[in-house]
Scaffold this active site. Sequence first.
Site, PDB file in Angstrom:
ATOM      1  N   CYS A 134      -1.075   0.831   7.369  1.00 52.02           N
ATOM      2  CA  CYS A 134      -2.504   0.524   7.581  1.00 52.02           C
ATOM      3  C   CYS A 134      -2.927  -0.723   6.809  1.00 52.02           C
ATOM      4  O   CYS A 134      -3.088  -1.802   7.376  1.00 52.02           O
ATOM      5  CB  CYS A 134      -3.389   1.706   7.198  1.00 52.02           C
ATOM      6  SG  CYS A 134      -3.176   3.158   8.267  1.00 52.02           S
ATOM      7  N   ARG A 135      -3.126  -0.566   5.491  1.00 52.65           N
ATOM      8  CA  ARG A 135      -3.751  -1.654   4.729  1.00 52.65           C
ATOM      9  C   ARG A 135      -2.854  -2.864   4.504  1.00 52.65           C
ATOM     10  O   ARG A 135      -3.279  -3.997   4.745  1.00 52.65           O
ATOM     11  CB  ARG A 135      -4.247  -1.102   3.380  1.00 52.65           C
ATOM     12  CG  ARG A 135      -5.367  -0.096   3.527  1.00 52.65           C
ATOM     13  CD  ARG A 135      -5.581   0.673   2.242  1.00 52.65           C
ATOM     14  NE  ARG A 135      -4.457   1.557   1.959  1.00 52.65           N
ATOM     15  CZ  ARG A 135      -4.290   2.239   0.845  1.00 52.65           C
ATOM     16  NH1 ARG A 135      -5.177   2.118  -0.131  1.00 52.65           N
ATOM     17  NH2 ARG A 135      -3.257   3.032   0.683  1.00 52.65           N
ATOM     18  N   SER A 136      -1.619  -2.637   4.025  1.00 51.93           N
ATOM     19  CA  SER A 136      -0.800  -3.814   3.683  1.00 51.93           C
ATOM     20  C   SER A 136      -0.326  -4.597   4.915  1.00 51.93           C
ATOM     21  O   SER A 136      -0.304  -5.832   4.867  1.00 51.93           O
ATOM     22  CB  SER A 136       0.352  -3.470   2.735  1.00 51.93           C
ATOM     23  OG  SER A 136       1.250  -2.544   3.298  1.00 51.93           O
TER      24      SER A 136
ATOM     25  N   ASN B  49       2.477   1.532   4.141  1.00 48.67           N
ATOM     26  CA  ASN B  49       2.809   0.267   4.837  1.00 48.67           C
ATOM     27  C   ASN B  49       2.599   0.380   6.346  1.00 48.67           C
ATOM     28  O   ASN B  49       3.338  -0.204   7.137  1.00 48.67           O
ATOM     29  CB  ASN B  49       4.241  -0.193   4.507  1.00 48.67           C
ATOM     30  CG  ASN B  49       4.570  -1.623   4.949  1.00 48.67           C
ATOM     31  OD1 ASN B  49       5.699  -1.925   5.306  1.00 48.67           O
ATOM     32  ND2 ASN B  49       3.594  -2.503   4.947  1.00 48.67           N
TER      33      ASN B  49
ATOM     34  N   ASP C 212      -8.061   3.788   1.429  1.00 45.24           N
ATOM     35  CA  ASP C 212      -7.097   4.227   2.434  1.00 45.24           C
ATOM     36  C   ASP C 212      -7.845   4.764   3.658  1.00 45.24           C
ATOM     37  O   ASP C 212      -8.616   5.718   3.537  1.00 45.24           O
ATOM     38  CB  ASP C 212      -6.242   5.333   1.791  1.00 45.24           C
ATOM     39  CG  ASP C 212      -5.072   5.732   2.667  1.00 45.24           C
ATOM     40  OD1 ASP C 212      -5.055   5.353   3.849  1.00 45.24           O
ATOM     41  OD2 ASP C 212      -4.180   6.433   2.157  1.00 45.24           O
TER      42      ASP C 212
ATOM     43  N   CYS D 141       0.868  -1.186   0.000  1.00 52.91           N
ATOM     44  CA  CYS D 141       0.000   0.000   0.000  1.00 52.91           C
ATOM     45  C   CYS D 141       0.901   1.230   0.000  1.00 52.91           C
ATOM     46  O   CYS D 141       2.105   1.113  -0.252  1.00 52.91           O
ATOM     47  CB  CYS D 141      -0.970  -0.021   1.174  1.00 52.91           C
ATOM     48  SG  CYS D 141      -0.194   0.034   2.797  1.00 52.91           S
TER      49      CYS D 141
HETATM   50  P1  4NP Z   1      -1.639   2.892   4.113  1.00 53.50           P
HETATM   51  O1  4NP Z   1      -2.198   4.302   4.699  1.00 53.50           O
HETATM   52  O2  4NP Z   1      -1.173   3.178   2.696  1.00 53.50           O
HETATM   53  O3  4NP Z   1      -2.831   2.000   4.145  1.00 53.50           O
HETATM   54  O4  4NP Z   1      -0.522   2.465   5.033  1.00 53.50           O
HETATM   55  C1  4NP Z   1      -1.408   5.448   4.684  1.00 53.50           C
HETATM   56  C2  4NP Z   1      -0.548   5.694   5.707  1.00 53.50           C
HETATM   57  C3  4NP Z   1       0.211   6.854   5.713  1.00 53.50           C
HETATM   58  C4  4NP Z   1       0.094   7.761   4.682  1.00 53.50           C
HETATM   59  C5  4NP Z   1      -0.758   7.489   3.633  1.00 53.50           C
HETATM   60  C6  4NP Z   1      -1.521   6.337   3.640  1.00 53.50           C
HETATM   61  N1  4NP Z   1       0.852   8.943   4.698  1.00 53.50           N
HETATM   62  O5  4NP Z   1       0.735   9.745   3.761  1.00 53.50           O
HETATM   63  O6  4NP Z   1       1.644   9.161   5.644  1.00 53.50           O
END
Ligand code: 4NP
Length: 170
Positions: free
Chosen positions: A28-30, A26, A140, A23
Amino acid sequence: MPFPKLSTAPREEQRPVRVLFVCLGNICRSPSAEGVFRHYVTEQGAAEDYEIDSAGLIAVHEGELPDGRMRAHAARRGYTLDSRSRPISYEDFFYYDYIIGMDEQNRERLLALAPTAELQEKVSLLPEWSERPARDHVPDPYYGGAEGFEHVLDLLEAILPDLYRHTHRR
Ligand code: 4NP
Protein backbone atom coordinates in the site's frame (compact mmCIF):
# COMPACT_ATOMS: atom_id res chain seq x y z
CA MET A 1 50.58 10.96 -28.17
CA PRO A 2 47.90 8.55 -26.89
CA PHE A 3 44.78 9.98 -25.38
CA PRO A 4 44.79 9.82 -21.62
CA LYS A 5 42.67 6.99 -20.31
CA LEU A 6 39.45 8.32 -18.88
CA SER A 7 37.79 6.41 -16.11
CA THR A 8 34.25 5.36 -16.95
CA ALA A 9 33.43 4.75 -13.28
CA PRO A 10 30.96 7.39 -12.08
CA ARG A 11 32.27 9.59 -9.32
CA GLU A 12 30.42 8.93 -6.10
CA GLU A 13 28.58 12.27 -6.21
CA GLN A 14 27.49 11.68 -9.82
CA ARG A 15 25.74 8.41 -9.27
CA PRO A 16 21.98 8.45 -8.75
CA VAL A 17 20.65 9.10 -5.26
CA ARG A 18 19.25 5.82 -3.96
CA VAL A 19 15.97 6.03 -2.09
CA LEU A 20 14.13 3.07 -0.51
CA PHE A 21 10.60 3.56 0.85
CA VAL A 22 9.53 1.05 3.48
CA CYS A 23 6.18 0.10 5.07
CA LEU A 24 4.84 -3.05 6.70
CA GLY A 25 3.49 -5.08 3.77
CA ASN A 26 4.97 -3.24 0.75
CA ILE A 27 1.59 -3.35 -0.97
CA CYS A 28 0.00 0.00 0.00
CA ARG A 29 2.06 2.91 1.31
CA SER A 30 5.64 2.26 0.20
CA PRO A 31 4.82 1.21 -3.41
CA SER A 32 2.68 4.36 -3.60
CA ALA A 33 5.57 6.47 -2.31
CA GLU A 34 7.79 4.80 -4.92
CA GLY A 35 5.31 5.51 -7.74
CA VAL A 36 4.47 9.08 -6.72
CA PHE A 37 8.14 9.99 -6.16
CA ARG A 38 9.20 8.47 -9.50
CA HIS A 39 6.42 10.42 -11.22
CA TYR A 40 7.51 13.64 -9.50
CA VAL A 41 11.25 13.36 -10.24
CA THR A 42 10.42 12.50 -13.87
CA GLU A 43 8.30 15.67 -14.09
CA GLN A 44 11.28 17.60 -12.74
CA GLY A 45 13.51 16.13 -15.48
CA ALA A 46 15.50 14.30 -12.80
CA ALA A 47 14.58 10.65 -13.48
CA GLU A 48 18.23 9.81 -14.19
CA ASP A 49 19.34 11.26 -10.89
CA TYR A 50 17.41 8.79 -8.73
CA GLU A 51 17.18 5.09 -8.13
CA ILE A 52 13.88 4.49 -6.32
CA ASP A 53 12.53 1.27 -4.83
CA SER A 54 10.30 0.08 -1.99
CA ALA A 55 10.30 -2.85 0.41
CA GLY A 56 8.30 -4.30 3.28
CA LEU A 57 9.06 -5.38 6.83
CA ILE A 58 7.02 -8.58 6.44
CA ALA A 59 7.24 -11.03 3.55
CA VAL A 60 3.65 -12.31 3.48
CA HIS A 61 2.83 -10.42 0.26
CA GLU A 62 6.13 -11.20 -1.48
CA GLY A 63 5.77 -11.17 -5.28
CA GLU A 64 2.36 -9.48 -5.23
CA LEU A 65 1.40 -6.29 -7.03
CA PRO A 66 0.24 -3.43 -4.79
CA ASP A 67 -3.22 -3.80 -3.22
CA GLY A 68 -5.96 -3.41 -5.88
CA ARG A 69 -7.63 -0.56 -3.94
CA MET A 70 -4.35 1.32 -3.67
CA ARG A 71 -3.68 0.83 -7.38
CA ALA A 72 -7.16 2.05 -8.33
CA HIS A 73 -6.93 5.21 -6.22
CA ALA A 74 -3.42 5.92 -7.53
CA ALA A 75 -4.48 5.33 -11.15
CA ARG A 76 -7.18 8.00 -10.81
CA ARG A 77 -4.41 10.48 -10.08
CA GLY A 78 -2.28 9.25 -12.98
CA TYR A 79 0.12 6.95 -11.11
CA THR A 80 0.82 3.42 -12.27
CA LEU A 81 1.84 1.18 -9.38
CA ASP A 82 3.42 -1.95 -10.79
CA SER A 83 6.16 -2.91 -8.36
CA ARG A 84 6.20 -6.34 -6.71
CA SER A 85 6.27 -6.70 -2.94
CA ARG A 86 9.57 -7.79 -1.46
CA PRO A 87 10.95 -7.84 2.09
CA ILE A 88 13.80 -5.49 2.98
CA SER A 89 17.22 -7.19 2.94
CA TYR A 90 20.48 -6.82 4.86
CA GLU A 91 22.15 -5.53 1.68
CA ASP A 92 19.56 -2.74 1.31
CA PHE A 93 21.08 -0.98 4.31
CA PHE A 94 24.44 -0.73 2.53
CA TYR A 95 23.10 0.05 -0.95
CA TYR A 96 20.49 2.77 -0.34
CA ASP A 97 21.31 6.32 0.78
CA TYR A 98 17.89 6.98 2.31
CA ILE A 99 15.70 4.33 3.93
CA ILE A 100 12.37 5.97 4.65
CA GLY A 101 9.65 4.44 6.84
CA MET A 102 6.00 5.47 6.88
CA ASP A 103 5.21 5.25 10.60
CA GLU A 104 6.96 4.98 13.94
CA GLN A 105 6.69 1.17 14.05
CA ASN A 106 8.37 1.00 10.64
CA ARG A 107 11.18 3.20 11.87
CA GLU A 108 11.72 1.24 15.07
CA ARG A 109 11.88 -2.02 13.13
CA LEU A 110 14.27 -0.49 10.57
CA LEU A 111 16.56 0.78 13.34
CA ALA A 112 16.56 -2.70 14.89
CA LEU A 113 17.38 -4.34 11.54
CA ALA A 114 20.17 -1.90 10.58
CA PRO A 115 23.47 -3.82 10.64
CA THR A 116 25.45 -1.00 12.32
CA ALA A 117 24.86 2.22 14.22
CA GLU A 118 26.30 4.17 11.27
CA LEU A 119 23.80 2.57 8.89
CA GLN A 120 20.98 3.48 11.29
CA GLU A 121 21.62 7.08 10.25
CA LYS A 122 20.13 6.31 6.83
CA VAL A 123 16.75 5.57 8.45
CA SER A 124 14.12 8.32 8.62
CA LEU A 125 10.37 8.81 8.79
CA LEU A 126 8.73 10.26 5.67
CA PRO A 127 6.91 13.20 7.36
CA GLU A 128 10.24 14.36 8.84
CA TRP A 129 11.10 15.56 5.33
CA SER A 130 8.09 17.87 5.21
CA GLU A 131 8.88 21.58 5.26
CA ARG A 132 5.44 22.33 6.69
CA PRO A 133 4.14 21.01 9.97
CA ALA A 134 2.21 17.94 8.92
CA ARG A 135 1.23 14.53 10.14
CA ASP A 136 3.75 12.59 12.14
CA HIS A 137 3.11 9.41 10.17
CA VAL A 138 1.49 7.98 7.03
CA PRO A 139 -1.38 5.85 8.43
CA ASP A 140 -1.85 2.29 7.25
CA PRO A 141 -4.94 2.21 4.96
CA TYR A 142 -5.08 -1.60 4.69
CA TYR A 143 -7.98 -2.28 7.08
CA GLY A 144 -9.96 0.90 6.35
CA GLY A 145 -12.07 2.47 3.62
CA ALA A 146 -11.52 4.54 0.50
CA GLU A 147 -10.67 7.72 2.39
CA GLY A 148 -7.59 6.03 3.88
CA PHE A 149 -6.12 5.42 0.44
CA GLU A 150 -6.88 8.98 -0.66
CA HIS A 151 -5.27 10.25 2.53
CA VAL A 152 -2.06 8.30 1.82
CA LEU A 153 -1.88 9.86 -1.66
CA ASP A 154 -2.60 13.36 -0.28
CA LEU A 155 0.25 13.02 2.21
CA LEU A 156 2.66 11.64 -0.38
CA GLU A 157 1.87 14.43 -2.84
CA ALA A 158 2.39 17.01 -0.09
CA ILE A 159 5.65 15.65 1.31
CA LEU A 160 7.57 14.09 -1.59
CA PRO A 161 8.39 17.41 -3.35
CA ASP A 162 10.10 18.44 -0.10
CA LEU A 163 12.04 15.16 -0.04
CA TYR A 164 13.17 15.96 -3.59
CA ARG A 165 14.34 19.46 -2.66
CA HIS A 166 16.39 18.07 0.23
CA THR A 167 17.99 15.16 -1.62
CA HIS A 168 18.51 16.31 -5.21
CA ARG A 169 22.22 16.79 -5.86
CA ARG A 170 22.15 18.99 -8.97
P1 4NP B 1 1.25 -1.36 3.87
O1 4NP B 1 -0.20 -1.94 4.34
O2 4NP B 1 2.19 -1.58 5.04
O3 4NP B 1 0.98 0.08 3.62
O4 4NP B 1 1.63 -2.14 2.64
C1 4NP B 1 -0.32 -3.24 4.82
C2 4NP B 1 -0.52 -4.27 3.94
C3 4NP B 1 -0.69 -5.56 4.42
C4 4NP B 1 -0.66 -5.81 5.77
C5 4NP B 1 -0.42 -4.77 6.65
C6 4NP B 1 -0.27 -3.48 6.17
N1 4NP B 1 -0.84 -7.12 6.25
O5 4NP B 1 -0.81 -7.32 7.47
O6 4NP B 1 -1.02 -8.06 5.44
